[in-house]
Every structure is written in C-alpha cells, then in structure tokens.
Design a protein around this motif. Structure first.
Motif, PDB file in Angstrom:
ATOM      1  N   UNK A 161      21.836 -21.035 -27.665  1.00  0.00           N
ATOM      2  CA  UNK A 161      22.785 -22.045 -27.322  1.00  0.00           C
ATOM      3  C   UNK A 161      22.728 -21.755 -25.877  1.00  0.00           C
ATOM      4  N   UNK A 162      23.171 -22.569 -24.838  1.00  0.00           N
ATOM      5  CA  UNK A 162      23.084 -23.010 -24.111  1.00  0.00           C
ATOM      6  C   UNK A 162      24.464 -22.357 -22.788  1.00  0.00           C
ATOM      7  N   UNK A 163      25.504 -22.197 -24.479  1.00  0.00           N
ATOM      8  CA  UNK A 163      26.747 -21.552 -23.785  1.00  0.00           C
ATOM      9  C   UNK A 163      26.117 -20.683 -23.978  1.00  0.00           C
ATOM     10  N   UNK A 164      25.748 -19.509 -24.390  1.00  0.00           N
ATOM     11  CA  UNK A 164      25.349 -18.024 -24.220  1.00  0.00           C
ATOM     12  C   UNK A 164      24.316 -17.527 -23.329  1.00  0.00           C
ATOM     13  N   UNK A 165      24.918 -16.054 -23.028  1.00  0.00           N
ATOM     14  CA  UNK A 165      24.081 -15.296 -22.050  1.00  0.00           C
ATOM     15  C   UNK A 165      22.900 -14.712 -23.127  1.00  0.00           C
ATOM     16  N   UNK A 166      21.670 -14.534 -22.836  1.00  0.00           N
ATOM     17  CA  UNK A 166      20.639 -13.972 -23.633  1.00  0.00           C
ATOM     18  C   UNK A 166      21.568 -12.508 -23.678  1.00  0.00           C
ATOM     19  N   UNK A 167      20.741 -11.838 -25.558  1.00  0.00           N
ATOM     20  CA  UNK A 167      20.770 -11.008 -24.951  1.00  0.00           C
ATOM     21  C   UNK A 167      21.192  -9.523 -24.610  1.00  0.00           C
ATOM     22  N   UNK A 168      20.036  -9.474 -23.826  1.00  0.00           N
ATOM     23  CA  UNK A 168      19.484  -8.719 -22.760  1.00  0.00           C
ATOM     24  C   UNK A 168      20.425  -8.018 -22.201  1.00  0.00           C
ATOM     25  N   UNK A 169      21.379  -8.843 -21.073  1.00  0.00           N
ATOM     26  CA  UNK A 169      22.803  -9.475 -20.190  1.00  0.00           C
ATOM     27  C   UNK A 169      23.901  -8.916 -20.965  1.00  0.00           C
ATOM     28  N   UNK A 170      23.805  -8.486 -22.113  1.00  0.00           N
ATOM     29  CA  UNK A 170      24.908  -8.474 -22.883  1.00  0.00           C
ATOM     30  C   UNK A 170      25.943  -7.325 -21.927  1.00  0.00           C
ATOM     31  N   UNK A 171      27.637  -7.540 -21.771  1.00  0.00           N
ATOM     32  CA  UNK A 171      27.877  -7.038 -20.855  1.00  0.00           C
ATOM     33  C   UNK A 171      28.521  -7.389 -19.909  1.00  0.00           C
ATOM     34  N   UNK A 172      28.949  -6.612 -18.237  1.00  0.00           N
ATOM     35  CA  UNK A 172      28.923  -6.802 -17.155  1.00  0.00           C
ATOM     36  C   UNK A 172      27.754  -6.932 -16.135  1.00  0.00           C
TER      37      UNK A 172
ATOM     38  N   UNK B 287      41.490 -25.445 -31.954  1.00  0.00           N
ATOM     39  CA  UNK B 287      40.559 -24.998 -30.743  1.00  0.00           C
ATOM     40  C   UNK B 287      39.481 -24.200 -31.023  1.00  0.00           C
ATOM     41  N   UNK B 288      39.573 -23.537 -31.692  1.00  0.00           N
ATOM     42  CA  UNK B 288      38.772 -22.348 -32.119  1.00  0.00           C
ATOM     43  C   UNK B 288      37.722 -23.034 -33.011  1.00  0.00           C
ATOM     44  N   UNK B 289      37.922 -24.050 -33.921  1.00  0.00           N
ATOM     45  CA  UNK B 289      36.793 -24.990 -34.024  1.00  0.00           C
ATOM     46  C   UNK B 289      35.840 -25.585 -33.414  1.00  0.00           C
ATOM     47  N   UNK B 290      36.871 -25.791 -32.564  1.00  0.00           N
ATOM     48  CA  UNK B 290      35.756 -26.863 -31.247  1.00  0.00           C
ATOM     49  C   UNK B 290      34.939 -26.448 -30.765  1.00  0.00           C
ATOM     50  N   UNK B 291      35.246 -25.308 -29.975  1.00  0.00           N
ATOM     51  CA  UNK B 291      34.712 -24.834 -29.055  1.00  0.00           C
ATOM     52  C   UNK B 291      34.106 -23.418 -29.676  1.00  0.00           C
ATOM     53  N   UNK B 292      33.434 -23.480 -30.896  1.00  0.00           N
ATOM     54  CA  UNK B 292      32.738 -22.961 -32.260  1.00  0.00           C
ATOM     55  C   UNK B 292      31.846 -23.596 -32.728  1.00  0.00           C
ATOM     56  N   UNK B 293      32.166 -24.930 -32.715  1.00  0.00           N
ATOM     57  CA  UNK B 293      31.422 -25.872 -32.825  1.00  0.00           C
ATOM     58  C   UNK B 293      30.510 -26.153 -32.456  1.00  0.00           C
ATOM     59  N   UNK B 294      31.031 -26.235 -30.866  1.00  0.00           N
ATOM     60  CA  UNK B 294      30.073 -26.901 -29.676  1.00  0.00           C
ATOM     61  C   UNK B 294      29.349 -24.926 -29.276  1.00  0.00           C
ATOM     62  N   UNK B 295      29.681 -24.072 -29.558  1.00  0.00           N
ATOM     63  CA  UNK B 295      28.308 -23.262 -29.375  1.00  0.00           C
ATOM     64  C   UNK B 295      27.564 -22.757 -30.835  1.00  0.00           C
ATOM     65  N   UNK B 296      27.680 -23.622 -31.933  1.00  0.00           N
ATOM     66  CA  UNK B 296      26.879 -23.829 -32.257  1.00  0.00           C
ATOM     67  C   UNK B 296      25.792 -25.086 -32.395  1.00  0.00           C
ATOM     68  N   UNK B 297      26.250 -25.958 -32.162  1.00  0.00           N
ATOM     69  CA  UNK B 297      25.741 -27.674 -32.506  1.00  0.00           C
ATOM     70  C   UNK B 297      24.334 -27.076 -30.892  1.00  0.00           C
ATOM     71  N   UNK B 298      24.922 -26.736 -29.525  1.00  0.00           N
ATOM     72  CA  UNK B 298      24.315 -26.775 -28.750  1.00  0.00           C
ATOM     73  C   UNK B 298      23.034 -25.705 -29.132  1.00  0.00           C
ATOM     74  N   UNK B 299      22.860 -24.930 -30.909  1.00  0.00           N
ATOM     75  CA  UNK B 299      21.450 -24.560 -30.839  1.00  0.00           C
ATOM     76  C   UNK B 299      20.599 -25.379 -30.869  1.00  0.00           C
ATOM     77  N   UNK B 300      21.010 -26.749 -31.911  1.00  0.00           N
ATOM     78  CA  UNK B 300      19.828 -27.238 -32.573  1.00  0.00           C
ATOM     79  C   UNK B 300      19.879 -29.020 -32.365  1.00  0.00           C
TER      80      UNK B 300
ATOM     81  N   UNK C 260      13.384 -28.376 -25.051  1.00  0.00           N
ATOM     82  CA  UNK C 260      13.947 -26.791 -25.269  1.00  0.00           C
ATOM     83  C   UNK C 260      13.266 -26.121 -27.031  1.00  0.00           C
ATOM     84  N   UNK C 261      12.757 -25.627 -27.202  1.00  0.00           N
ATOM     85  CA  UNK C 261      12.584 -24.708 -28.876  1.00  0.00           C
ATOM     86  C   UNK C 261      14.498 -23.933 -29.181  1.00  0.00           C
TER      87      UNK C 261
END
Length: 227
Positions: free
Chosen positions: A89-100, A191-204, A218-219
């Motif tokens: 998801x472009x809404x998420x950062x890379x797993x290597x950058x988890x944290x502050x 609101x929780x449904x909408x933002x969760x859906x956005x995070x998942x839909x933006x993957x595919x 992009x893959x």
C-alpha cells in the motif's frame, strides 16, 4: 502568473475541499431545516425559523458527531501507521521503517537542514512536541468535537424528554446512554471501514497520477511508493 493565480494553484487541494465543506454544510442546514419542520408539522408542533434551527442543539449535534469521527479516524491513522504497515500500500511505509525512525531519517537535530522548521533543530521538549504535533492536533480536535457533540446531544435529548413530558437527564447519564453511543458508533464504524478499505484497495488498484496510488505499472507488493 499573478499572485492570486499562483495562490490558487499552490493551494488548490485545500481550497477545493474547503469549498465542498461549506457547500455541504449549507446543504445539510437547508435539508435539516426542512426535515425538522416537516416533523414538527407531523407532530402538530410549532415550526422554527432557519436561524433558530442552525443555532439549535439538533443541528449542532448532527454536525459535531460527524466531525469527531473524522478527526478520530485521522488521529488513529497517523499514530498507528508509525508501527503498523500494509505491504503493497502507498498509504503504508516499508516494514524496514517500522517505528519512529532515526534522527537522520527524520532530519532532526544535527541532521536538520537550513529549511527545516526551527523546532526540529533545538532538541528537547520543543522538538519532541513538534515531532508529535500533527497527531496531537488531530487528537485535540477530536476531543473538542466529541465534547461539542455530547453537550449538544444532551440538550437535544432533554428537549425531546421535556416534549414527551419526561424528566431531563444529567450529562453523565447521557454520555453512557444508548442514544449517545448509537450516534457515535454508527459514525466510527463507517470511518474505520473506509480507511481500512483504502489501505487494502490501494495494494491492488491504481489511480493514474494520484499520490494516493502507486504508479500504474508498479507491482502489487511495492510499498511506500506513490505516483
């Protein structure tokens, strides 16, 4: 390009949604006013003026309950995305950058640049506060709008109680009542449904040219990339 044109071009996103907000708020006021008076007529009660309606607890609670759910959504999303990721998801950062992240990654202290905000260079409490300022602002707006909803909702609820020849209730009773939490949770779940859906839909799925989407080619597994 003159100053006005440049300003509009550089602030188009906020101006666009600001205009939509005002139009939607005006539309809600007009539709709510008509609906309110229709219900008054059906109940053989006196109708109210438009000014009386838009300054009433009924209108205030309808507005505030939507605002608080929106600010809660953004507060939670801003905070949880520090530690939680959604690969692809472009809404998420890379797993290597988890944290502050490190001061170098965040351009803090000795890693700040000449254009960095002043409080990023000082260290101490000022840098700490600035580092959390977006989340704190959203939390503050959520709490204020939640308080406004609860106070306006109490007033509207007690008006209905009196109209039904029943005793008014106190603040503590109201904020633990089914009426209050029905109003609140029906907004939160959407609101929780909408933002969760956005995070998942933006993957595919893709939207060409939007920073909320990855580049079209992009893959699916590509994370933290927009275009």
């Amino acid at each position: 390009m003159n100053r006005v044109t440049r300003y509009v071009r550089h602030n188009g996103l906020s101006l666009f949604f600001g205009a939509l907000f005002l139009l939607a708020l005006a539309g809600q006021a007009i539709a709510g006013f008509a609906d309110h008076n229709d219900r008054m007529i059906a109940d053989h009660a006196a109708t109210v003026s438009f000014l009386s309606y838009v300054t009433s607890a009924d209108f205030a609670v309808d507005v505030a309950e939507n605002w608080q759910s929106e600010y809660l959504q953004f507060f939670l999303y801003i905070i949880v995305t520090v530690w939680l990721v959604q690969v692809g998801s472009p809404e998420s950062k890379h797993p290597r950058d988890i944290g502050q992240e490190t001061d170098k990654q965040q351009l803090v202290g000795s890693h700040s640049t000449a254009d960095s905000p002043k409080w990023t260079r000082h260290g101490g409490w000022r840098t700490a506060v600035f580092s959390w300022s977006l989340g704190l602002a959203m939390l503050g707006l959520f709490l204020l709008s939640w308080l406004a909803q609860s106070v306006a909702g109490l007033s509207a609820y007690n008006s209905e109680q009196l109209g039904n020849l029943q005793d008014p209730v106190g603040y503590g009773y109201y904020v633990t009542s089914a009426d209050f939490w029905n109003r609140t949770l029906q907004n939160w779940q959407s609101e929780f449904l909408a933002i969760g859906s956005m995070a998942v839909f933006s993957v595919y799925l893709r939207q060409r040219g939007s920073p909320e989407s990855k580049p079209v080619g992009a893959p699916h597994a590509t994370t933290e990339q927009s275009g």
